[in-house]
Design a protein around this motif. Structure first.
Motif, PDB file in Angstrom:
ATOM      1  N   CYS A  17       0.820  -1.205   0.000  1.00 18.88           N
ATOM      2  CA  CYS A  17       0.000   0.000   0.000  1.00 18.88           C
ATOM      3  C   CYS A  17       0.861   1.264   0.000  1.00 18.88           C
ATOM      4  CB  CYS A  17      -0.951   0.014   1.198  1.00 18.88           C
ATOM      5  SG  CYS A  17      -0.121  -0.095   2.802  1.00 18.88           S
ATOM      6  N   GLU A  47      -6.190   0.252  -1.248  1.00 15.56           N
ATOM      7  CA  GLU A  47      -7.105  -0.824  -0.842  1.00 15.56           C
ATOM      8  C   GLU A  47      -6.938  -2.122  -1.637  1.00 15.56           C
ATOM      9  OE1 GLU A  47     -11.804  -1.308   0.286  1.00 15.56           O
ATOM     10  OE2 GLU A  47     -11.242   0.211  -1.167  1.00 15.56           O
ATOM     11  N   PRO A  48      -6.942  -2.095  -2.974  1.00 19.89           N
ATOM     12  CA  PRO A  48      -6.878  -3.362  -3.708  1.00 19.89           C
ATOM     13  C   PRO A  48      -5.519  -4.061  -3.657  1.00 19.89           C
ATOM     14  CG  PRO A  48      -6.917  -1.521  -5.247  1.00 19.89           C
ATOM     15  CD  PRO A  48      -7.146  -0.951  -3.873  1.00 19.89           C
ATOM     16  N   CYS A  50      -3.626  -4.411  -0.909  1.00 18.16           N
ATOM     17  CA  CYS A  50      -3.371  -4.977   0.419  1.00 18.16           C
ATOM     18  C   CYS A  50      -3.616  -6.491   0.372  1.00 18.16           C
ATOM     19  CB  CYS A  50      -4.273  -4.330   1.466  1.00 18.16           C
ATOM     20  SG  CYS A  50      -4.006  -5.001   3.126  1.00 18.16           S
ATOM     21  N   GLU A  53      -6.310  -7.625   3.019  1.00 22.15           N
ATOM     22  CA  GLU A  53      -7.561  -6.861   3.057  1.00 22.15           C
ATOM     23  C   GLU A  53      -7.748  -6.144   4.390  1.00 22.15           C
ATOM     24  OE1 GLU A  53     -10.641  -9.580   1.853  1.00 22.15           O
ATOM     25  OE2 GLU A  53      -9.774  -9.808  -0.143  1.00 22.15           O
ATOM     26  N   PHE A  56      -9.819  -0.240   4.618  1.00 22.86           N
ATOM     27  CA  PHE A  56     -11.247  -0.030   4.391  1.00 22.86           C
ATOM     28  C   PHE A  56     -11.546   1.454   4.290  1.00 22.86           C
ATOM     29  CE2 PHE A  56     -10.665  -3.828   6.901  1.00 22.86           C
ATOM     30  CZ  PHE A  56     -11.439  -4.757   6.233  1.00 22.86           C
TER      31      PHE A  56
END
Length: 108
Positions: A17, A47-48, A50, A53, A56
């Motif tokens: 990230c 976000e995508p 990571c 996940e 947020f």
């Protein structure tokens, strides 16, 4: 509104990230990463990428991790807005919520 890094990042700190963030607003603490709420431009690039996940959008943070919004915001109380994580490097602290957690296990 801003993005929040939550519990899956604790003791992992993948840094994908950080590499993806166009404004350098993701700072490294001892045990996890933190998004500066005033420096984040809500682009969502982090976000995508990571792998666990852990990132947020503030309103989409799961209920069990809502305190991580506070952890991300309060982490910067004494730092202010440095204007970029790269020039600071790793910051030798974590929010008390993170410090209180037992070591987190991650599948490698």
């Amino acid at each position: 509104m801003t993005y929040v890094i939550a519990q899956p990042c604790v003791d992992l700190k993948d840094l994908a990230c950080v590499d993806e963030c166009p404004v350098d607003c993701i700072y490294e603490g001892n045990r996890m990463l933190y998004i500066h709420p005033d420096e984040c431009v809500d682009c969502g690039a982090c976000e995508p990428v990571c792998p666990v996940e852990a990132i947020f959008y503030e309103d989409d943070t799961p209920a069990e991790w809502k305190d991580y919004y506070t952890a991300n915001v309060d982490f910067f109380n004494d730092l202010g807005s440095p204007g970029g994580a790269a020039k600071l490097g790793k910051i030798d602290k974590d929010h008390p919520i993170i410090e209180a957690l037992p070591p987190q296990e991650h599948d490698e």
